[in-house]
Design an enzyme around this catalytic site. Sequence first.
Site, short mmCIF file in Angstrom:
data_model
loop_
_atom_site.label_atom_id
_atom_site.label_comp_id
_atom_site.label_asym_id
_atom_site.label_seq_id
_atom_site.Cartn_x
_atom_site.Cartn_y
_atom_site.Cartn_z
CE LYS B 81 -3.83 1.86 2.64
NZ LYS B 81 -4.72 1.88 3.65
CB SER B 156 -8.26 3.63 3.25
OG SER B 156 -7.31 2.95 4.05
CB SER B 180 -8.26 0.57 6.03
OG SER B 180 -9.19 1.58 5.99
#
Lengths: 485, 487
Positions: B81, B156, B180
Amino acid sequence: MNYEAVIGLEVHVQIKTQSKMFTRVAAGYGHEPNTLTDPVVLALPGALPVMNKAALDAIIKAGLLLGCEIAPVCKWDRKNYFYPDSPKNYQISQYDQPICLGGSVEIELPGSARNIMGEHKKVPLTRIHLEEDVGKLNHGATDSLIDYNRAGTPLMEIVSDPAMHTADEAYAYLTSLRATMIYGGISDCDMEKGQLRCDANISIRPVGETKLGTKVELKNLNSISFVRDGIQHEIKRQLAVLERGGTIVQETRDYDGQAGTSQSLRSKEDAHDYRYFPDPDLMPVKVDAEWKSRLQAECPELPFAKQRRFMEQYQLPYTLTSVLVWDRALADYFEETAQLAGPGKAQGVGNWIVNDLLRELAAAHLSLATSRVRPAHIAALVKLLDAGTVLTNAAKEIFVEMAATGDQPDAIADRKGLKAAPTDTNELEQWCRDSIAVNAKALAEFKAGKDSAINAFKGPIMKAAKGKANPKLVDETLRKLLAAM
Amino acid sequence: MSSELFYQPITSLAAALDAKKLTSVELTQAVVARTKSVEPRVHAFNSFDEADALAQAAASDARRAAGQSRGALDGIPIGLKDVIAVTGQPLTASSKMLKNFVSPYDATVTEKLRRAGAVLWGRLNCDEFAMGSSTENSAFGPTGNPWDTSRVPGGSSGGSSAALAAGEAIATLGSDTGGSIRQPAALCGVVGLKPTYGLVSRFGLIAYASSLDQIGPFARTVEDAAIVLGAIAGHDERDSTSFKTDIPDYRAELTKRKGPWKLGIPKEYFAEGLDPEIGAAVEKAIAFYKSQGCEIREVSLPHTQYCLDTYYVIATAEASSNLGRYDGIRYGHRSTAAKDVVDLYFQSRAEGFGPEVKRRIILGTYVLSSGYYDAYYLRAQKVRTLIRQDFLNAFREVDALLTPTSPVPAFKIGEKADPLAMYLLDIYTIGVNLAGLPAISVPCGFTQSGLPIGAQLIGQPFQESNLLAIARSYEQGHDWSAKFPSL
């Protein structure tokens, strides 16, 4: 109306640690800009703080030296504000639970004369907390450059109660606090390097009033004498405002020590809301009894306590102690020398150190650490003098030579022929008889009970001995002869 | 099971690599090719560095050839990420603020993956600064859900879940502050694990809400998740909130720990707002565990209704301070329109941050303000303690809790314009972060329209081994992960 001033000081002291407060990068002064940085100091994305335990040790020690209560837990808060010298735009600090509470700083006010001890007081402390220092801004004509070398250096904020009333008290407070920090090895407190910085909160009120007046914060007091001058200036300014019928405005003022003037920086309305909250990146740290007692064991005797002990244990006069005790190394040097010189010699040792050693060191730009004269030298010299092997003037000369060469006093005395003459008892007795014979007046006085009349015989004897007679022996011989007359 | 290399689990690929039937370069090339082919539709990556990945793969092959393999992850392409620092690679948090920022250092998890021999592959899209539940808040455009690219992948960490589901990586890392990792895992049909707070170092993770953030793996199988977790977990002296605990061999523990377990069903998690198809799928999962001899108990987490409010006070307060550093002074976006230093802050931040980030900074600044702190932040911390206590009370009776992961399946990009509607998507995941617990989302079926459904298992603190074993027993009774999206 008579007014009194009320003064509280906020002193920031940089803690002397190898590395910074929350990361391993070195702490230091005078390096190329932005070389003492890393992702944590520069607040790069993802960087996290880790507490430097040595800084916590130092502040706990400072607290113990000043008689503070040490909190059982060291807790960290974030103080949020935007300024380019603060890389994270928050400062890690301590808000509602400072690590040290209470305590006091012992001060001495000026005495009525230089050789008379002044009044002692204890200025109470509110709190001491730990935080991180910020970077330094250098403003140019069209831009400002930031040096983050200082950012993240461990910094103590020492807050006194509003308990001082004169600039002299504030001066004495700062002097004493500074000495305590240096004694404890906590900081070098070099104000030129920003290792000690002072802000003063000053208000005035009618004598007898217990409520505090409106306070003004005075900043940039960047030398100890500027602290005294700045406070004096601010008290006068506030008195003048009141005498004109005006009112004091709560504000922060900037003191210009060179010009001796101050100007308003900001008023109360501009005060920040720092939005303090506990720093979620740092766990609270428990400070247990064992930790405290380990640090307590490292706490040195403080200057005033040492002064009282020197006066009692060594029978030193106040003037000597007031020179000796303020420098820990000097005080230790004195004690070592006094031990070597033996009982009853402490005052002589003290005089040699305060008068001769310090003069020679200053002249040669040396420090105690680099001094060629070691305690054993002075002890040996005192012993030579005491035994009558050398005389005072010769000893002074030996001292200068000792300071220059580091040679032992005995060797210098031999080399330079400074020893008192080896005594030929018969010759000495003859000189004594000759001197008595030509001074009937002194003889009569001495016989009549005036003991000091004996000194009148000594000059001609010394002259005859070319200054090398042992005065102790001269005195003894004279007394023996006079007693028989 | 797909025969495509890029859809294989780590376990099979590692076996093939060890057996010399496959090289890391071949595997990485397959993943790179797949990425290039599907990225125009999925947009899971903010950037990738093909040459760098192939060089890492070649180094891995050399190690294996020399008999110095570092284990199951050696040579496996793993995506990160874009909030996790990798030396020399962009680190943007999907924000215009950090558009041109390149990290000069590795996060601890990055270092650990390197040490395990993994091929670090690409920077995965996410909601800006990890704030969001759909990856629509990325400054670089939304990510499409591989099962239906007109829909969101969740967030997210939507880039992490989508890349994995689309075969653009063999495993990925995400971060989980309020769900997330688990919610995008559920929406994309993969396994997503949020470890106990403190198990995985946060050093090098761009902070959103420090007391809630935790890095964790996305993987095709529970066993793969166990392997990645084993590589990244452990105390780190650079993160004061990382916990000193022994890290077990999670993969080995999987086969050692056998049920039956006691599972709790929190009644508050099956209330209104839950999509009936998801409710039914989770009921089937409950029935499955029962059939395996597990004891199922209804439990209550009475403070559940306060989770969302508590979260949005604490998370935004911390974020408002954590994001202070993005000021355009030392790095990041700097406005050219500014007239003085204060204006530089205003302009740079106004231009650099997107609307959701600004919303949370403003909210967080407000709740920390003088006069409001006690009413909001302090009270939220107290409620947080009660929420954690709810879970700990439940764990006196049961080994783990079973709940839906998300109340709804993947929704259309642009469908949820109201921020509050978006916040409500986290109702089943947020309590876990507030309580600091480990939780995993495992695939548990599909809706009639073919969208993945996830079930969440919540474990006791630092009992990841149990949690993984419980999740695996469900996985072994089902073949959801044998289905792949048609892209």
